[in-house]
Design a protein around this motif. Structure first.
Motif, PDB file in Angstrom:
ATOM      1  N   ASP A 162       0.857  -1.185   0.000  1.00  0.00           N
ATOM      2  CA  ASP A 162       0.000   0.000   0.000  1.00  0.00           C
ATOM      3  C   ASP A 162       0.895   1.236   0.000  1.00  0.00           C
ATOM      4  O   ASP A 162       1.467   1.610   1.029  1.00  0.00           O
ATOM      5  N   ARG A 163       1.039   1.880  -1.155  1.00  0.00           N
ATOM      6  CA  ARG A 163       1.964   3.004  -1.273  1.00  0.00           C
ATOM      7  C   ARG A 163       1.431   4.286  -0.637  1.00  0.00           C
ATOM      8  O   ARG A 163       2.119   5.315  -0.666  1.00  0.00           O
ATOM      9  N   THR A 164       0.213   4.239  -0.071  1.00  0.00           N
ATOM     10  CA  THR A 164      -0.256   5.402   0.675  1.00  0.00           C
ATOM     11  C   THR A 164       0.308   5.391   2.096  1.00  0.00           C
ATOM     12  O   THR A 164       0.159   6.364   2.829  1.00  0.00           O
ATOM     13  N   THR A 165       0.954   4.267   2.485  1.00  0.00           N
ATOM     14  CA  THR A 165       1.600   4.183   3.794  1.00  0.00           C
ATOM     15  C   THR A 165       3.102   4.370   3.623  1.00  0.00           C
ATOM     16  O   THR A 165       3.650   4.205   2.537  1.00  0.00           O
ATOM     17  N   GLN A 166       3.783   4.691   4.716  1.00  0.00           N
ATOM     18  CA  GLN A 166       5.168   5.098   4.652  1.00  0.00           C
ATOM     19  C   GLN A 166       6.129   3.918   4.441  1.00  0.00           C
ATOM     20  O   GLN A 166       6.063   2.924   5.154  1.00  0.00           O
ATOM     21  N   PRO A 167       7.058   4.034   3.482  1.00  0.00           N
ATOM     22  CA  PRO A 167       8.178   3.096   3.411  1.00  0.00           C
ATOM     23  C   PRO A 167       9.201   3.497   4.475  1.00  0.00           C
ATOM     24  O   PRO A 167       9.055   4.539   5.128  1.00  0.00           O
ATOM     25  N   ALA A 168      10.225   2.690   4.651  1.00  0.00           N
ATOM     26  CA  ALA A 168      11.222   3.011   5.677  1.00  0.00           C
ATOM     27  C   ALA A 168      12.593   2.456   5.295  1.00  0.00           C
ATOM     28  O   ALA A 168      12.683   1.404   4.662  1.00  0.00           O
ATOM     29  N   ALA A 218      18.650  -5.293  14.031  1.00  0.00           N
ATOM     30  CA  ALA A 218      17.345  -4.715  14.379  1.00  0.00           C
ATOM     31  C   ALA A 218      16.262  -5.688  13.938  1.00  0.00           C
ATOM     32  O   ALA A 218      16.414  -6.400  12.939  1.00  0.00           O
ATOM     33  N   SER A 219      15.156  -5.725  14.673  1.00  0.00           N
ATOM     34  CA  SER A 219      14.020  -6.585  14.333  1.00  0.00           C
ATOM     35  C   SER A 219      12.749  -5.758  14.232  1.00  0.00           C
ATOM     36  O   SER A 219      12.571  -4.771  14.965  1.00  0.00           O
ATOM     37  N   TYR A 220      11.867  -6.177  13.340  1.00  0.00           N
ATOM     38  CA  TYR A 220      10.634  -5.448  13.082  1.00  0.00           C
ATOM     39  C   TYR A 220       9.475  -6.440  12.931  1.00  0.00           C
ATOM     40  O   TYR A 220       9.679  -7.591  12.535  1.00  0.00           O
ATOM     41  N   HIS A 221       8.261  -5.951  13.216  1.00  0.00           N
ATOM     42  CA  HIS A 221       7.044  -6.728  12.994  1.00  0.00           C
ATOM     43  C   HIS A 221       6.159  -5.939  12.036  1.00  0.00           C
ATOM     44  O   HIS A 221       5.242  -5.219  12.477  1.00  0.00           O
ATOM     45  N   PRO A 222       6.390  -6.011  10.736  1.00  0.00           N
ATOM     46  CA  PRO A 222       5.534  -5.279   9.788  1.00  0.00           C
ATOM     47  C   PRO A 222       4.076  -5.698   9.956  1.00  0.00           C
ATOM     48  O   PRO A 222       3.772  -6.881  10.130  1.00  0.00           O
ATOM     49  N   ASP A 223       3.172  -4.704   9.901  1.00  0.00           N
ATOM     50  CA  ASP A 223       1.758  -4.998  10.120  1.00  0.00           C
ATOM     51  C   ASP A 223       0.978  -5.086   8.822  1.00  0.00           C
ATOM     52  O   ASP A 223      -0.253  -5.083   8.829  1.00  0.00           O
ATOM     53  N   ARG A 224       1.686  -5.153   7.699  1.00  0.00           N
ATOM     54  CA  ARG A 224       1.013  -5.231   6.394  1.00  0.00           C
ATOM     55  C   ARG A 224       1.964  -5.871   5.396  1.00  0.00           C
ATOM     56  O   ARG A 224       3.173  -5.941   5.633  1.00  0.00           O
ATOM     57  N   PRO A 225       1.465  -6.366   4.272  1.00  0.00           N
ATOM     58  CA  PRO A 225       2.336  -6.982   3.273  1.00  0.00           C
ATOM     59  C   PRO A 225       3.203  -5.955   2.548  1.00  0.00           C
ATOM     60  O   PRO A 225       2.841  -4.786   2.421  1.00  0.00           O
ATOM     61  N   GLY A 226       4.344  -6.422   2.088  1.00  0.00           N
ATOM     62  CA  GLY A 226       5.261  -5.557   1.359  1.00  0.00           C
ATOM     63  C   GLY A 226       6.501  -6.333   0.957  1.00  0.00           C
ATOM     64  O   GLY A 226       6.488  -7.576   0.901  1.00  0.00           O
ATOM     65  N   VAL A 227       7.578  -5.621   0.673  1.00  0.00           N
ATOM     66  CA  VAL A 227       8.841  -6.265   0.320  1.00  0.00           C
ATOM     67  C   VAL A 227       9.976  -5.613   1.078  1.00  0.00           C
ATOM     68  O   VAL A 227       9.937  -4.424   1.419  1.00  0.00           O
ATOM     69  N   VAL A 228      10.998  -6.429   1.344  1.00  0.00           N
ATOM     70  CA  VAL A 228      12.242  -5.941   1.914  1.00  0.00           C
ATOM     71  C   VAL A 228      13.252  -5.850   0.766  1.00  0.00           C
ATOM     72  O   VAL A 228      13.425  -6.809   0.005  1.00  0.00           O
ATOM     73  N   ILE A 229      13.895  -4.701   0.636  1.00  0.00           N
ATOM     74  CA  ILE A 229      14.908  -4.477  -0.384  1.00  0.00           C
ATOM     75  C   ILE A 229      16.263  -4.425   0.308  1.00  0.00           C
ATOM     76  O   ILE A 229      16.485  -3.585   1.190  1.00  0.00           O
ATOM     77  N   SER A 262      16.562   7.898  -0.599  1.00  0.00           N
ATOM     78  CA  SER A 262      15.604   7.901   0.499  1.00  0.00           C
ATOM     79  C   SER A 262      14.626   6.735   0.368  1.00  0.00           C
ATOM     80  O   SER A 262      14.486   6.129  -0.700  1.00  0.00           O
ATOM     81  N   ALA A 263      13.936   6.444   1.460  1.00  0.00           N
ATOM     82  CA  ALA A 263      12.929   5.373   1.423  1.00  0.00           C
ATOM     83  C   ALA A 263      11.839   5.703   0.413  1.00  0.00           C
ATOM     84  O   ALA A 263      11.343   4.818  -0.302  1.00  0.00           O
ATOM     85  N   GLU A 264      11.459   6.967   0.327  1.00  0.00           N
ATOM     86  CA  GLU A 264      10.421   7.379  -0.617  1.00  0.00           C
ATOM     87  C   GLU A 264      10.895   7.202  -2.061  1.00  0.00           C
ATOM     88  O   GLU A 264      10.133   6.774  -2.931  1.00  0.00           O
ATOM     89  N   GLN A 265      12.146   7.550  -2.326  1.00  0.00           N
ATOM     90  CA  GLN A 265      12.691   7.375  -3.677  1.00  0.00           C
ATOM     91  C   GLN A 265      12.780   5.897  -4.053  1.00  0.00           C
ATOM     92  O   GLN A 265      12.493   5.520  -5.187  1.00  0.00           O
ATOM     93  N   MET A 266      13.180   5.069  -3.083  1.00  0.00           N
ATOM     94  CA  MET A 266      13.248   3.636  -3.354  1.00  0.00           C
ATOM     95  C   MET A 266      11.853   3.084  -3.638  1.00  0.00           C
ATOM     96  O   MET A 266      11.650   2.311  -4.589  1.00  0.00           O
ATOM     97  N   ALA A 267      10.883   3.468  -2.833  1.00  0.00           N
ATOM     98  CA  ALA A 267       9.509   2.983  -3.039  1.00  0.00           C
ATOM     99  C   ALA A 267       8.979   3.406  -4.403  1.00  0.00           C
ATOM    100  O   ALA A 267       8.214   2.669  -5.038  1.00  0.00           O
ATOM    101  N   ALA A 268       9.408   4.564  -4.883  1.00  0.00           N
ATOM    102  CA  ALA A 268       8.911   5.068  -6.162  1.00  0.00           C
ATOM    103  C   ALA A 268       9.388   4.228  -7.342  1.00  0.00           C
ATOM    104  O   ALA A 268       8.715   4.194  -8.382  1.00  0.00           O
ATOM    105  N   VAL A 269      10.529   3.535  -7.195  1.00  0.00           N
ATOM    106  CA  VAL A 269      11.042   2.730  -8.311  1.00  0.00           C
ATOM    107  C   VAL A 269      10.765   1.232  -8.136  1.00  0.00           C
ATOM    108  O   VAL A 269      11.035   0.437  -9.031  1.00  0.00           O
ATOM    109  N   VAL A 270      10.218   0.852  -6.983  1.00  0.00           N
ATOM    110  CA  VAL A 270       9.814  -0.544  -6.777  1.00  0.00           C
ATOM    111  C   VAL A 270       8.460  -0.753  -7.450  1.00  0.00           C
ATOM    112  O   VAL A 270       7.501  -0.044  -7.146  1.00  0.00           O
TER     113      VAL A 270
END
Length: 383
Positions: free
Chosen positions: A253-259, A307-318, A330-338
């Motif tokens: 869901d690209r309306t939510t923040q990448p990181a 570091a460990s994380y519990h993502p609460d939605r589907p996505g991909v790790v790059i 930036s995370a936003e720039q990376m999300a824009a090309v995924v």
């Protein structure tokens, strides 16, 4: 006293523009330290192969779909040059007539399993690929699938950076797979894996080597590299790293923040953390990519970051080297090309990301692993 010949501004073979520090042409691989050939000796200009494109638009230096690029070095002697077609290839993979570097197995590599895909490419400016990766999907101690990906970038100012990255990913991947299969917690396994990788790279140093800073001439420095890893098991994502290779989280869901999941061990990151520069100012400085943490005999004490994380939605790790993130910082720039279908087509995503870096200039080796979250069902393979 004789004068040194001037540094050429363009390759004498293929006319690709050169930078002052280039020892090899990034376009054709010609050895620029060799004695120039007499006029007419370089063979026809059309013989110097330019990067090709595959069906998905990605530049190709080897067959796609995971097929190795070329023979191992031991298979070269006695073979004809694919560039000038008149010279023979020496044991190091260079034409004895025109100096053209032949495609190597690591020039372009691809991998895909049920839970991960990875692509590594030499890029357009380097004569060899100094990145490496290892990736697999295994059965964890609890019987569920666990995905492991390790990426490493050889430090070019050090000796044998390609060997360093290969040793790091092999050692880290082996430990992760073994430890996770035995039930070791992912974060502890990741910590151990980085330390094991550090030992493997340090062991590559020549006997009696004395630690040196990495601003000395290349031949004085021990092999060195960065490392970053990702482990996906159940609803848990764990990353580990040393250096400036990175991991990103990109939700479907690209309306939510990448990181961005990692913090660089670099001069630029230190300046930003100390409040001395903005991120834009720091990364525009020529010292930005000077790393402050690495694996190798010349390293300071290696302190793995985890570091460990519990993502609460589907996505991909790059998971990637700076050969990619230099073109999507930036995370936003990376999300824009995924691509939006990255989770269901991770290999396609990895190819697209490598292509993005190559289209941006390809000034470095490019390596990326894409891990769908949650883990894809066993047997699912992207088209």
């Amino acid at each position: 006293m004789s004068q040194l010949p001037p540094q050429p501004t363009a390759c004498p073979a293929c006319h690709e523009p050169l930078e002052p520090a280039d020892n090899f042409c990034g376009g054709c691989g010609a050895d620029l330290s060799a004695v120039p050939l007499a006029p007419g000796e370089a063979g026809p200009a059309g013989a110097w192969r330019q990067p090709e494109r595959g069906e998905d638009g990605a530049h190709r230096t080897a067959p796609a779909a995971g097929v190795p690029a070329q023979q191992a070095p031991g298979a070269w002697p006695g073979r004809g040059c694919r560039a000038c077609r008149s010279g023979m290839i020496d044991k190091d993979g260079y034409c004895e007539h025109c100096g053209h570097a032949q495609p190597r197995e690591r020039d372009h590599m691809e991998h895909e399993s049920a839970g991960v895909a990875a692509v590594s490419d030499r890029g357009l400016r380097h004569h060899r690929n100094e990145d490496a990766f290892a990736a697999s999907t295994i059965e964890a101690a609890d019987g569920g699938p666990t995905v492991v990906a390790v990426v490493s970038d050889g430090v070019s100012s050090a000796a044998r950076p390609d060997e360093a990255s290969a040793a790091a990913v092999a050692a880290a991947h082996e430990l992760l797979v073994g430890a996770l299969a035995q039930g070791t917690a992912p974060r502890e396994a990741t910590h151990q894996a980085v330390l094991r990788a550090a030992e493997a790279v340090a062991d590559l140093a020549a006997p009696g080597h004395e630690p040196r800073e990495h601003d000395r001439p290349r031949q004085e420095n021990a092999p060195a590299c960065t490392i970053v890893s990702a482990v996906v098991t159940g609803d848990l994502l764990t990353v580990g790293w040393v250096g400036d290779s990175r991991a990103y989280w990109v939700p479907d869901d690209r309306t939510t923040q990448p990181a961005r999941l990692t913090e660089d061990d670099s001069w630029a990151a230190q300046m930003v953390a100390a409040g001395l520069m903005s991120e834009a100012e720091a990364y525009a400085d020529e010292r930005a990519h000077a790393i402050t943490g690495w694996l190798g005999a010349d390293a300071y004490e290696v302190v793995p970051h985890t570091a460990s994380y519990h993502p609460d939605r589907p996505g991909v790790v790059i998971v990637c080297t700076d050969g990619l993130w230099n073109y999507a910082e930036s995370a936003e720039q990376m999300a824009a090309v995924v691509p939006p279908d990255a989770r269901t087509r991770p290999l396609h995503c990895a190819r697209r990301l490598v292509n993005h870096a190559l289209d941006g200039g390809g000034h470095d080796n490019v390596t990326v692993a894409v891990l769908p979250f949650p883990v894809r069902p066993e047997g699912a393979v992207s088209a």
